[in-house]
Design an enzyme around this catalytic site. Sequence first.
Site, PDB file in Angstrom:
ATOM      1  N   THR A   6     113.213 -41.028  42.451  1.00  0.00           N
ATOM      2  CA  THR A   6     112.632 -40.942  41.109  1.00  0.00           C
ATOM      3  C   THR A   6     111.159 -40.556  41.189  1.00  0.00           C
ATOM      4  OG1 THR A   6     112.078 -43.302  41.037  1.00  0.00           O
ATOM      5  CG2 THR A   6     114.243 -42.654  40.206  1.00  0.00           C
ATOM      6  N   ASP A   7     110.659 -40.046  40.070  1.00  0.00           N
ATOM      7  CA  ASP A   7     109.254 -39.637  39.995  1.00  0.00           C
ATOM      8  C   ASP A   7     108.443 -40.668  39.205  1.00  0.00           C
ATOM      9  OD1 ASP A   7     109.858 -39.185  37.305  1.00  0.00           O
ATOM     10  OD2 ASP A   7     109.902 -37.003  37.512  1.00  0.00           O
ATOM     11  N   GLN A   8     107.220 -40.328  38.893  1.00  0.00           N
ATOM     12  CA  GLN A   8     106.331 -41.237  38.181  1.00  0.00           C
ATOM     13  C   GLN A   8     106.851 -41.591  36.787  1.00  0.00           C
ATOM     14  OE1 GLN A   8     102.346 -39.761  37.809  1.00  0.00           O
ATOM     15  NE2 GLN A   8     101.465 -41.804  37.630  1.00  0.00           N
TER      16      GLN A   8
END
Length: 139
Positions: A15-17
């Site tokens: 996952t990203d930010q």
Amino acid sequence: MIISQKEIEVRYAETDQMGIVYHANYLIWLEIGRAHFIQQLGFQYADMEKQGIVSPVIDLQISYKKPLRYGETATIKTWVESYDGIRVVYGYEVLTPTNEIAATATSKHVCVTKETFQPVLIRKYFPDWHEAYERAKKR
């Protein structure tokens, strides 16, 4: 047409930010789906590579529709969209846990010699794969 399905649990590292799956991770999932599809046909990429043949991606198209998040399970559907004895186009759908489409994609591959990268005929070098792809492809 044969369609394989492979479930993948979304890991935190994917996952990203924003808390959603980072877009490049879908490419890894497509490879997992493709390898699973080939295994279901009774083959292994490693066996092809032992004979000095590799199958690079020569084109990739992907469209993102819905996000996936950590802890969810993605389902990768994979099939042969088209096959002409030299090139294989795989089709993909990545589904959310509620069976909504998270992404759609196609990847085009050609078999080449590892040393020269010259294309080879799948039907000549791997007649069993050729027959399986002919049976599996979209009609």
